[in-house]
Design an enzyme around this catalytic site. Structure first.
Site, PDB file in Angstrom:
ATOM      1  N   LYS A 102      -8.488  -4.782  -3.696  1.00  0.00           N
ATOM      2  CA  LYS A 102      -7.029  -4.895  -3.681  1.00  0.00           C
ATOM      3  C   LYS A 102      -6.623  -6.371  -3.663  1.00  0.00           C
ATOM      4  CE  LYS A 102      -5.441  -0.599  -1.488  1.00  0.00           C
ATOM      5  NZ  LYS A 102      -4.438  -0.067  -0.548  1.00  0.00           N
ATOM      6  N   THR A 111      -2.761   0.359  -4.267  1.00  0.00           N
ATOM      7  CA  THR A 111      -3.195   1.621  -3.657  1.00  0.00           C
ATOM      8  C   THR A 111      -4.589   2.048  -4.109  1.00  0.00           C
ATOM      9  OG1 THR A 111      -2.600   3.975  -3.439  1.00  0.00           O
ATOM     10  CG2 THR A 111      -2.073   2.939  -5.523  1.00  0.00           C
ATOM     11  N   GLY A 112      -5.188   2.960  -3.345  1.00  0.00           N
ATOM     12  CA  GLY A 112      -6.439   3.588  -3.767  1.00  0.00           C
ATOM     13  C   GLY A 112      -6.199   4.723  -4.749  1.00  0.00           C
ATOM     14  N   ASP A 125       0.842  -1.194   0.000  1.00  0.00           N
ATOM     15  CA  ASP A 125       0.000   0.000   0.000  1.00  0.00           C
ATOM     16  C   ASP A 125       0.889   1.260   0.000  1.00  0.00           C
ATOM     17  OD1 ASP A 125      -2.287   1.726   0.602  1.00  0.00           O
ATOM     18  OD2 ASP A 125      -1.462   1.790   2.644  1.00  0.00           O
ATOM     19  N   ASP A 180      -0.230   5.154   0.943  1.00  0.00           N
ATOM     20  CA  ASP A 180      -0.421   6.132   2.023  1.00  0.00           C
ATOM     21  C   ASP A 180      -0.443   5.444   3.392  1.00  0.00           C
ATOM     22  OD1 ASP A 180      -1.229   8.923   0.686  1.00  0.00           O
ATOM     23  OD2 ASP A 180      -2.011   7.269  -0.511  1.00  0.00           O
ATOM     24  N   ASN A 205      -9.086  -0.383   3.618  1.00  0.00           N
ATOM     25  CA  ASN A 205      -9.105  -0.775   2.200  1.00  0.00           C
ATOM     26  C   ASN A 205      -8.005  -1.792   1.880  1.00  0.00           C
ATOM     27  OD1 ASN A 205      -7.081   1.214   2.410  1.00  0.00           O
ATOM     28  ND2 ASN A 205      -7.359   1.882   0.293  1.00  0.00           N
ATOM     29  N   ASP A 225      -2.082  -0.617   6.021  1.00  0.00           N
ATOM     30  CA  ASP A 225      -2.359   0.063   7.300  1.00  0.00           C
ATOM     31  C   ASP A 225      -3.835   0.351   7.535  1.00  0.00           C
ATOM     32  OD1 ASP A 225      -2.514   2.117   5.284  1.00  0.00           O
ATOM     33  OD2 ASP A 225      -2.495   3.566   6.929  1.00  0.00           O
ATOM     34  N   SER A 226      -4.714   0.043   6.547  1.00  0.00           N
ATOM     35  CA  SER A 226      -6.079   0.554   6.719  1.00  0.00           C
ATOM     36  C   SER A 226      -7.133  -0.406   6.179  1.00  0.00           C
ATOM     37  CB  SER A 226      -6.175   1.922   6.024  1.00  0.00           C
ATOM     38  OG  SER A 226      -7.366   2.546   6.396  1.00  0.00           O
TER      39      SER A 226
HETATM   40 CA    CA Z   1      -3.133   3.268   3.352  1.00  0.00          CA
END
Ligand code: CA
Length: 289
Positions: free
Chosen positions: A214, A41-42, A7, A9, A240, A237-238
């Site tokens: 993802k 990533t998003g 990922d 961010d 998503n 980390d999140s």
């Molecule tokens: Ca992230």
């Protein structure tokens, strides 16, 4: 070990939104050991491409939360898009409720042209309801910096503009500092069950085609390189990232991830500001993860 999905961010990027030299070197070391690396990533492809160019790295790129896969040379290998009628329905609802939103393709991000007005109204409302409202959190500051970065966006006047477009729409992100407003919209969109809904930070939610994620895209990439998720490490980390963290045999949470994400993973590495990705990559190369 064949593949590492990372990922951006809160994971590969530090709080200044840069890839540290330690992380760059670790990615290069993995690649020279014959391990493929993919950003997952998003963010949309065009933006990831410029981040990788600045770091002088070439990797696979899974962008817009699993909507596209691009090769190291920048060729598109996979794409799952959203219907234009969904984009129109979603953005019409969001405009009605004074949401800031981003509609992404591989090449561009569309946002409302009245972005300043949207946040002035929202922040006034929040401050009158709660005079102690803190707009100085790191997330708030980073976000306001992002939305006024003019080089990133194409501004549109209203959702009606989408009616004339024939773009391949990948992802819609909606952002609000007002949690009640955000949760009402989330409950509304949960009824569109051909879409997947998740948050990538405290104040946002995102919508993509349910046929991808993802995790699904990373699995797709692993089969394209004749591998499987058993030989894959995913780092995030999140929320998503949950799909890829569940599907990869080796799941790594960042030290800065919240407790839900850390509990889900087989290993927790250092924080994004401590080169946590490099730390995990060397453990993976040495077989100690
Ligand atoms: Ca992230």
């Amino acid at each position: 070990m064949k593949l590492i999905g990372i990922d951006l961010d809160g994971t590969l990027l530090n709080h200044e939104k840069k890839i540290s030299k330690e992380n760059i070197n670790a990615i290069r070391d993995a690649q020279s050991e014959g391990i493929e690396v993919s950003i997952v990533t998003g963010r949309p492809f065009f933006n990831v491409k410029s981040i990788l160019e600045d770091a002088d790295l070439t990797t696979y790129v899974i962008s817009n939360n699993g909507s596209s896969i691009h090769s190291r040379e920048g060729n598109q290998l996979y794409s799952v898009t959203m219907d234009k009628k969904d984009i129109i329905e979603i953005t019409s609802f969001l405009e009605d409720r004074n949401f800031y939103y981003e509609v992404s393709t591989d090449d561009i991000i569309y946002t409302p042209s009245n972005v300043k007005e949207i946040f002035d109204i929202e922040i006034d409302k929040l401050k009158s309801a709660n005079p102690d409202t803190d707009m100085n959190s790191v997330e708030a500051k980073n976000f306001l910096k992002w939305i006024f970065n003019e080089s990133m966006f194409k501004r549109i006047d209203s959702f009606n503009d989408f009616k004339q477009m024939n773009d391949k729409f990948c992802n819609v992100l909606a952002f609000s500092f007002d949690n009640n407003k955000k949760n009402d919209a989330i409950n509304h969109f949960k009824t569109m069950d051909h879409l997947d809904l998740f948050s990538s930070s405290d104040h946002n939610f995102e919508l993509i085609n349910r046929l991808t994620s993802k995790g699904i895209a990373l699995e797709k990439l692993s089969s394209m390189i004749n591998s499987s998720m058993d030989e894959c490490m995913a780092i995030g980390d999140s929320y998503n990232d949950v799909s890829m963290l569940r599907m990869a045999k080796h799941s790594v949470a960042m030290g800065n991830a919240n407790a839900d994400i850390r509990e889900l993973c087989s290993f927790t590495t250092l924080k994004n500001d401590e080169h946590g990705v490099a730390h995990a990559i060397y453990k993976f190369i040495n077989g100690t993860i």
